[in-house]
Motif scaffolding. Structure first.
Motif, mmCIF file in Angstrom:
data_model
loop_
_atom_site.group_PDB
_atom_site.id
_atom_site.type_symbol
_atom_site.label_atom_id
_atom_site.label_comp_id
_atom_site.label_asym_id
_atom_site.label_seq_id
_atom_site.Cartn_x
_atom_site.Cartn_y
_atom_site.Cartn_z
ATOM 1 N N VAL A 192 -10.917 24.559 34.206
ATOM 2 C CA VAL A 192 -11.155 23.159 33.848
ATOM 3 C C VAL A 192 -11.966 23.098 32.557
ATOM 4 O O VAL A 192 -12.355 24.125 32.013
ATOM 5 N N GLY A 193 -12.242 21.889 32.109
ATOM 6 C CA GLY A 193 -13.047 21.698 30.909
ATOM 7 C C GLY A 193 -14.508 22.012 31.167
ATOM 8 O O GLY A 193 -14.970 22.048 32.313
ATOM 9 N N ALA A 194 -15.253 22.206 30.100
ATOM 10 C CA ALA A 194 -16.670 22.568 30.208
ATOM 11 C C ALA A 194 -17.490 21.501 30.927
ATOM 12 O O ALA A 194 -18.504 21.803 31.553
ATOM 13 N N ASP A 195 -17.056 20.248 30.875
ATOM 14 C CA ASP A 195 -17.812 19.153 31.488
ATOM 15 C C ASP A 195 -17.534 18.990 32.974
ATOM 16 O O ASP A 195 -18.135 18.151 33.623
ATOM 17 N N ALA B 285 -15.328 30.077 29.633
ATOM 18 C CA ALA B 285 -15.962 31.206 30.330
ATOM 19 C C ALA B 285 -15.175 32.498 30.073
ATOM 20 O O ALA B 285 -13.941 32.475 29.995
ATOM 21 N N PRO B 286 -15.867 33.626 29.957
ATOM 22 C CA PRO B 286 -15.174 34.902 29.728
ATOM 23 C C PRO B 286 -14.125 35.227 30.798
ATOM 24 O O PRO B 286 -13.055 35.750 30.485
ATOM 25 N N PHE B 287 -14.403 34.886 32.047
ATOM 26 C CA PHE B 287 -13.451 35.171 33.121
ATOM 27 C C PHE B 287 -12.169 34.368 32.922
ATOM 28 O O PHE B 287 -11.060 34.883 33.073
ATOM 29 N N ALA B 288 -12.313 33.088 32.569
ATOM 30 C CA ALA B 288 -11.140 32.249 32.336
ATOM 31 C C ALA B 288 -10.351 32.741 31.130
ATOM 32 O O ALA B 288 -9.118 32.796 31.160
ATOM 33 N N ARG B 289 -11.060 33.111 30.069
ATOM 34 C CA ARG B 289 -10.390 33.625 28.867
ATOM 35 C C ARG B 289 -9.589 34.893 29.189
ATOM 36 O O ARG B 289 -8.496 35.096 28.678
ATOM 37 N N ALA B 290 -10.143 35.747 30.045
ATOM 38 C CA ALA B 290 -9.442 36.976 30.413
ATOM 39 C C ALA B 290 -8.214 36.691 31.271
ATOM 40 O O ALA B 290 -7.225 37.421 31.211
ATOM 41 N N ALA B 291 -8.257 35.616 32.077
ATOM 42 C CA ALA B 291 -7.143 35.288 32.969
ATOM 43 C C ALA B 291 -6.031 34.504 32.278
ATOM 44 O O ALA B 291 -4.895 34.493 32.762
ATOM 45 N N LEU B 292 -6.334 33.868 31.151
ATOM 46 C CA LEU B 292 -5.326 33.050 30.465
ATOM 47 C C LEU B 292 -4.079 33.866 30.118
ATOM 48 O O LEU B 292 -4.169 35.027 29.714
ATOM 49 N N PRO C 21 -30.787 28.246 17.340
ATOM 50 C CA PRO C 21 -29.482 28.017 16.704
ATOM 51 C C PRO C 21 -28.679 27.024 17.539
ATOM 52 O O PRO C 21 -28.858 26.938 18.764
ATOM 53 N N PRO C 22 -27.810 26.251 16.915
ATOM 54 C CA PRO C 22 -27.020 25.286 17.679
ATOM 55 C C PRO C 22 -26.138 25.984 18.701
ATOM 56 O O PRO C 22 -25.682 27.111 18.477
ATOM 57 N N ALA C 23 -25.915 25.309 19.812
ATOM 58 C CA ALA C 23 -25.069 25.861 20.869
ATOM 59 C C ALA C 23 -23.631 25.938 20.380
ATOM 60 O O ALA C 23 -23.196 25.135 19.557
ATOM 61 N N GLU C 24 -22.915 26.892 20.894
ATOM 62 C CA GLU C 24 -21.518 27.050 20.549
ATOM 63 C C GLU C 24 -20.753 25.835 21.070
ATOM 64 O O GLU C 24 -20.950 25.402 22.208
ATOM 65 N N ALA C 25 -19.884 25.276 20.253
ATOM 66 C CA ALA C 25 -19.128 24.089 20.651
ATOM 67 C C ALA C 25 -18.188 24.441 21.797
ATOM 68 O O ALA C 25 -17.519 25.470 21.771
ATOM 69 N N SER C 26 -18.154 23.581 22.804
ATOM 70 C CA SER C 26 -17.261 23.826 23.924
ATOM 71 C C SER C 26 -15.908 23.190 23.639
ATOM 72 O O SER C 26 -15.766 22.322 22.788
#
Length: 171
Positions: free
Chosen positions: A115-118, A131-138, A6-11
């Motif tokens: 930072v960005g995915a790149d 990243a899940p950790f970043a999403r939790a810290a936002l 399956p295609p990768a999830e878009a960053s």
């Protein structure tokens, strides 16, 4: 068994201004310096004769394919990126571009930057906004506690510091 995946999830298209400049510099260096070098070496290897047993020719073909793949990726990715300029209006909470520190349950302290995915770099503590950790810290503030599920189990952390200008120790 098929090879289909399956295609990768878009960053996220977010990137820091410095990160965007690094990607542009990488594309420029690949296209204007590395690729011409490899093409020249490939031509010299091809002139040596039998290509099927010429290790230098085979190596240079693979190297050229890797460069072309990265050039294609950067050529498509760079126009899709949105650089974030400056800190957010509410600099007391964790958002994109923030340097922040967390304290774990065991008392250990860790420094991160969103930072960005790149531009992720685990050695520097730069984590992707996806990243899940970043999403939790936002949107958390100093002294806010949050939990995140990691491969090692549930991790509880407390935000101890938030900055949007590069801390002196990170330079």
């Amino acid at each position: 068994m098929s090879r289909w995946r399956p295609p990768a999830e878009a960053s996220s298209p977010l990137i820091t201004a410095a990160g965007l400049e690094r990607l542009r510099a990488e594309l420029d260096e690949l296209w204007n310096v590395r690729r011409p070098e490899v093409v020249g070496a490939l031509s010299a290897a091809a002139a040596e004769g039998d290509r099927s047993e010429n290790a230098e020719y085979i190596y240079r073909k693979k190297q050229l394919a890797e460069i072309d793949r990265r050039v294609r990726y950067l050529g498509k990715r760079i126009p899709a990126l949105r650089p974030a300029h400056g800190p957010p209006t509410d600099a007391s909470a964790v958002y994109f571009g923030a340097w922040f520190s967390v304290e774990d349950e065991d008392g250990s302290t860790h420094d991160y930057r969103i930072v960005g995915a790149d531009e992720t770099d685990a050695a520097r503590g730069w984590i992707s906004i996806d990243a899940p950790f970043a999403r939790a810290a936002l949107k958390r503030r100093v002294d806010d506690e949050f939990e995140v599920q990691t491969p090692q189990g549930l991790r509880r952390c407390v935000i101890t510091r938030i900055e949007y200008s590069e801390p002196a120790r990170a330079r």
